[in-house]
Design an enzyme around this catalytic site. Structure first.
Site, PDB file in Angstrom:
ATOM      1  CB  THR A 130      -8.671  45.622  68.868  1.00  0.00           C
ATOM      2  OG1 THR A 130      -9.443  44.461  69.128  1.00  0.00           O
ATOM      3  CG2 THR A 130      -7.440  45.570  69.771  1.00  0.00           C
ATOM      4  CG  ASP A 131     -13.653  43.973  70.483  1.00  0.00           C
ATOM      5  OD1 ASP A 131     -12.606  43.483  70.013  1.00  0.00           O
ATOM      6  OD2 ASP A 131     -14.781  43.464  70.296  1.00  0.00           O
ATOM      7  CD  GLU A 132      -9.022  40.533  69.469  1.00  0.00           C
ATOM      8  OE1 GLU A 132      -8.087  39.853  69.918  1.00  0.00           O
ATOM      9  OE2 GLU A 132      -9.455  40.422  68.319  1.00  0.00           O
ATOM     10  CE1 TYR A 156      -3.868  43.150  67.242  1.00  0.00           C
ATOM     11  CE2 TYR A 156      -5.813  42.127  68.235  1.00  0.00           C
ATOM     12  CZ  TYR A 156      -5.238  43.094  67.416  1.00  0.00           C
ATOM     13  OH  TYR A 156      -6.052  44.021  66.790  1.00  0.00           O
ATOM     14  CE  LYS A 160      -4.348  47.890  68.032  1.00  0.00           C
ATOM     15  NZ  LYS A 160      -3.921  48.754  66.896  1.00  0.00           N
TER      16      LYS A 160
HETATM   17  P1  NAD Z   1      -3.787  44.098  58.696  1.00  0.00           P
HETATM   18  O1  NAD Z   1      -2.905  43.108  59.373  1.00  0.00           O
HETATM   19  O2  NAD Z   1      -4.662  43.646  57.587  1.00  0.00           O
HETATM   20  O3  NAD Z   1      -2.912  45.314  58.120  1.00  0.00           O
HETATM   21  C1  NAD Z   1      -1.877  45.897  58.850  1.00  0.00           C
HETATM   22  C2  NAD Z   1      -1.108  46.820  57.908  1.00  0.00           C
HETATM   23  O4  NAD Z   1      -0.073  47.462  58.664  1.00  0.00           O
HETATM   24  C3  NAD Z   1      -0.432  46.096  56.744  1.00  0.00           C
HETATM   25  O5  NAD Z   1      -0.660  46.802  55.530  1.00  0.00           O
HETATM   26  C4  NAD Z   1       1.051  46.121  57.116  1.00  0.00           C
HETATM   27  O6  NAD Z   1       1.912  46.140  55.984  1.00  0.00           O
HETATM   28  C5  NAD Z   1       1.138  47.418  57.911  1.00  0.00           C
HETATM   29  N1  NAD Z   1       2.264  47.422  58.849  1.00  0.00           N
HETATM   30  C6  NAD Z   1       2.624  46.459  59.721  1.00  0.00           C
HETATM   31  N2  NAD Z   1       3.737  46.810  60.394  1.00  0.00           N
HETATM   32  C7  NAD Z   1       4.084  48.046  59.945  1.00  0.00           C
HETATM   33  C8  NAD Z   1       5.140  48.958  60.259  1.00  0.00           C
HETATM   34  N3  NAD Z   1       6.078  48.644  61.163  1.00  0.00           N
HETATM   35  N4  NAD Z   1       5.173  50.140  59.630  1.00  0.00           N
HETATM   36  C9  NAD Z   1       4.231  50.482  58.694  1.00  0.00           C
HETATM   37  N5  NAD Z   1       3.220  49.636  58.335  1.00  0.00           N
HETATM   38  C10 NAD Z   1       3.156  48.435  58.948  1.00  0.00           C
HETATM   39  O7  NAD Z   1      -4.623  44.768  59.866  1.00  0.00           O
HETATM   40  P2  NAD Z   1      -6.180  45.166  59.912  1.00  0.00           P
HETATM   41  O8  NAD Z   1      -6.977  43.955  60.217  1.00  0.00           O
HETATM   42  O9  NAD Z   1      -6.509  45.972  58.713  1.00  0.00           O
HETATM   43  O10 NAD Z   1      -6.193  46.090  61.211  1.00  0.00           O
HETATM   44  C11 NAD Z   1      -5.862  47.464  61.116  1.00  0.00           C
HETATM   45  C12 NAD Z   1      -5.912  48.090  62.500  1.00  0.00           C
HETATM   46  O11 NAD Z   1      -7.215  47.953  63.035  1.00  0.00           O
HETATM   47  C13 NAD Z   1      -4.946  47.435  63.500  1.00  0.00           C
HETATM   48  O12 NAD Z   1      -4.400  48.441  64.310  1.00  0.00           O
HETATM   49  C14 NAD Z   1      -5.850  46.511  64.310  1.00  0.00           C
HETATM   50  O13 NAD Z   1      -5.357  46.331  65.615  1.00  0.00           O
HETATM   51  C15 NAD Z   1      -7.154  47.301  64.293  1.00  0.00           C
HETATM   52  N6  NAD Z   1      -8.380  46.469  64.394  1.00  0.00           N
HETATM   53  C16 NAD Z   1      -8.574  45.408  63.574  1.00  0.00           C
HETATM   54  C17 NAD Z   1      -9.759  44.691  63.654  1.00  0.00           C
HETATM   55  C18 NAD Z   1     -10.040  43.529  62.728  1.00  0.00           C
HETATM   56  O14 NAD Z   1     -11.067  42.864  62.884  1.00  0.00           O
HETATM   57  N7  NAD Z   1      -9.212  43.247  61.736  1.00  0.00           N
HETATM   58  C19 NAD Z   1     -10.742  45.049  64.584  1.00  0.00           C
HETATM   59  C20 NAD Z   1     -10.497  46.170  65.413  1.00  0.00           C
HETATM   60  C21 NAD Z   1      -9.323  46.876  65.297  1.00  0.00           C
HETATM   61  P1  TYD Z   2      -9.828  35.680  64.146  1.00  0.00           P
HETATM   62  O1  TYD Z   2     -10.432  35.926  62.797  1.00  0.00           O
HETATM   63  O2  TYD Z   2      -8.411  35.228  64.220  1.00  0.00           O
HETATM   64  O3  TYD Z   2     -10.068  37.003  65.002  1.00  0.00           O
HETATM   65  P2  TYD Z   2      -9.835  37.249  66.612  1.00  0.00           P
HETATM   66  O4  TYD Z   2      -9.080  36.131  67.166  1.00  0.00           O
HETATM   67  O5  TYD Z   2      -9.037  38.513  66.596  1.00  0.00           O
HETATM   68  O6  TYD Z   2     -11.197  37.402  67.184  1.00  0.00           O
HETATM   69  O7  TYD Z   2     -10.707  34.587  64.871  1.00  0.00           O
HETATM   70  C1  TYD Z   2     -12.086  34.762  65.099  1.00  0.00           C
HETATM   71  C2  TYD Z   2     -12.573  33.590  65.912  1.00  0.00           C
HETATM   72  O8  TYD Z   2     -12.478  32.394  65.125  1.00  0.00           O
HETATM   73  C3  TYD Z   2     -11.746  33.328  67.151  1.00  0.00           C
HETATM   74  O9  TYD Z   2     -12.621  32.911  68.205  1.00  0.00           O
HETATM   75  C4  TYD Z   2     -10.818  32.197  66.758  1.00  0.00           C
HETATM   76  C5  TYD Z   2     -11.647  31.408  65.764  1.00  0.00           C
HETATM   77  N1  TYD Z   2     -10.908  30.741  64.667  1.00  0.00           N
HETATM   78  C6  TYD Z   2     -11.150  29.396  64.378  1.00  0.00           C
HETATM   79  O10 TYD Z   2     -11.975  28.733  65.016  1.00  0.00           O
HETATM   80  N2  TYD Z   2     -10.469  28.821  63.340  1.00  0.00           N
HETATM   81  C7  TYD Z   2      -9.537  29.503  62.615  1.00  0.00           C
HETATM   82  O11 TYD Z   2      -8.909  28.920  61.693  1.00  0.00           O
HETATM   83  C8  TYD Z   2      -9.305  30.895  62.926  1.00  0.00           C
HETATM   84  C9  TYD Z   2      -8.292  31.700  62.156  1.00  0.00           C
HETATM   85  C10 TYD Z   2     -10.018  31.468  63.969  1.00  0.00           C
END
Ligand code: NAD
Ligand code: TYD
Length: 349
Positions: A130-132, A156, A160
């Site tokens: 992630t970019d975070e 988080y 990561k």
């Molecule tokens: P998500 O939370 O929707 O899904 C995570 C999945 O991992 C789930 O299916 C869960 O069952 C599985 N999991 C959790 N713990 C596990 C374990 N111990 N063993 C096997 N499986 C396990 O996550 P997401 O939003 O789809 O993100 C996927 C990846 O992309 C993550 O690594 C996250 O850091 C990265 N990412 C997410 C975003 C975003 O905006 N959602 C952006 C950039 C990077």
């Molecule tokens: P989120 O979807 O949790 O992603 P991330 O924190 O990983 O960027 O949140 C996106 C943005 O929205 C973040 O600045 C937090 C804000 N947010 C709210 O204002 N209300 C909410 O209920 C949630 C879940 C997030």
């Protein structure tokens, strides 16, 4: 190739699994997922009968689970998405993030290295991050590049960042064949309604309060999940080993502006009078340590690998809202917990 995709029942993982199963019929695709609260096999119902698709319920922290899947399917490629992914949960329960993201990723690296021995020819380990990890930007103050120093500020992002360091340590120490990407916030179908966009869509449908943290001034850079899945495909096949690629949509939105946009789109789609849903907006206590702004400079992947986002935010967001409106059963199952029973029905021995 025989590819193990971890976290394939989650939001982004399900789109990656579907893409690989459909695009590469000659590959064997193994979805390895523990099915935590975020794992939902209903996300990939449409492809579970495909001949090149297999599901394994397993934990990335377990040497036995991982090694048995690597061996059974003779895995030569890994795309690692499994993680704990929600910042708010990491604030209340940081240790779970350390266990899954740090120890889980380290165990996966360790097992793959052990299984592959010292023969890395034709092998690849792709870590999705992630970019975070880069921390927080000032308003209007530049972008994250691949060389921006890591400065994670939430449990988080710290977990990561730690997993990213372990991945790169394996590359430098053992010449282990890794590639990595750091992506901005994703949106799209199958997004768990604890994250901003699907939570707001859900609450607008239900006419529930729309909780905006602080003043809603924080900025996120949004990318459609299918653009991310295509970037992962591109990086997996064409990315240079030992490199990381930033992935983003050049699409920055203040949270409050995004929530108003969603309200307007949904008033129109739901036949409500203009401004009705916006009345649900409720400012709530800010998130602890809330990062102000994320913004990605994606020029490396654009120039080196020829990837560009295809969705405009307007079309992607409208399509996403349509998906949630047309898939209320998916949403009901997630909010009621009924999605947890799907695995038992489909896979219980
Ligand atoms: P998500 O939370 O929707 O899904 C995570 C999945 O991992 C789930 O299916 C869960 O069952 C599985 N999991 C959790 N713990 C596990 C374990 N111990 N063993 C096997 N499986 C396990 O996550 P997401 O939003 O789809 O993100 C996927 C990846 O992309 C993550 O690594 C996250 O850091 C990265 N990412 C997410 C975003 C975003 O905006 N959602 C952006 C950039 C990077
Ligand atoms: P989120 O979807 O949790 O992603 P991330 O924190 O990983 O960027 O949140 C996106 C943005 O929205 C973040 O600045 C937090 C804000 N947010 C709210 O204002 N209300 C909410 O209920 C949630 C879940 C997030």
């Amino acid at each position: 190739m025989n590819i193990l995709i971890t976290g394939g029942a989650g939001f982004i993982g399900s789109h990656v699994v579907r893409r690989f199963v459909n695009q590469y019929p000659d590959y064997t695709i193994v979805n390895f997922d523990l099915l935590t609260y975020a794992g939902n096999l209903e996300n990939i119902k449409d492809i579970e009968g495909a001949p090149n698709y297999h599901f394994v319920k397993g934990d990335i922290q377990s040497e036995e689970d991982v090694t048995s899947a690597l061996t059974k399917y003779d895995i030569n490629g890994i795309i690692h998405l499994a993680a704990e992914s929600h910042v708010d949960r990491s604030i209340t329960d940081p240790l779970v993030f350390v266990k899954t993201n740090v120890l889980g990723t380290s165990n996966l690296l360790f097992c793959a290295k052990k299984y592959w021995g010292n023969d890395f020819e034709g092998k690849k380990f792709y870590h999705v991050s992630t970019d975070e990890v880069y921390g927080s930007l000032e308003m209007g103050g530049g972008f994250f590049t691949e060389t921006t120093a890591y400065d994670p500020r939430s449990p988080y992002s710290a977990s990561k960042a730690s997993s990213d360091h372990m991945v790169m340590a394996f590359f430098h120490t053992y010449h282990f064949p890794v590639v990595m990407s750091n992506c901005s916030n994703n949106y799209g179908p199958n997004h768990f309604p604890e994250k901003l966009i699907p939570l707001m869509i859900h609450n607008i449908i239900q006419k529930k309060p729309l909780p905006v943290y602080g003043k809603g001034e924080n900025v996120r850079d949004w990318l459609h999940v299918k653009d991310h899945a295509r970037a992962i495909d591109t990086i997996f096949h064409k990315g240079k080993l030992g490199e990381n690629y930033n992935v983003g949509g050049h699409n920055e939105w203040k949270n409050i502006d995004l929530v108003y946009l969603l309200c307007n789109i949904m008033d129109e789609k739901l036949g409500r009078k203009a401004g009705e849903s916006a009345e649900l907006i409720t400012y709530v206590t800010d998130r602890a340590g809330h990062d102000l702004r994320y913004a990605i400079d994606a020029s490396k992947i654009e120039k080196d690998l020829g990837w560009l986002p295809e969705y405009t935010f307007e079309s992607g967001l409208a399509e996403t809202v349509d998906w949630y409106l047309q898939n209320q059963e998916w949403l009901d199952h997630v909010t009621s917990g009924a999605y947890r029973a799907y695995y038992q029905q489909q896979y219980a021995m």
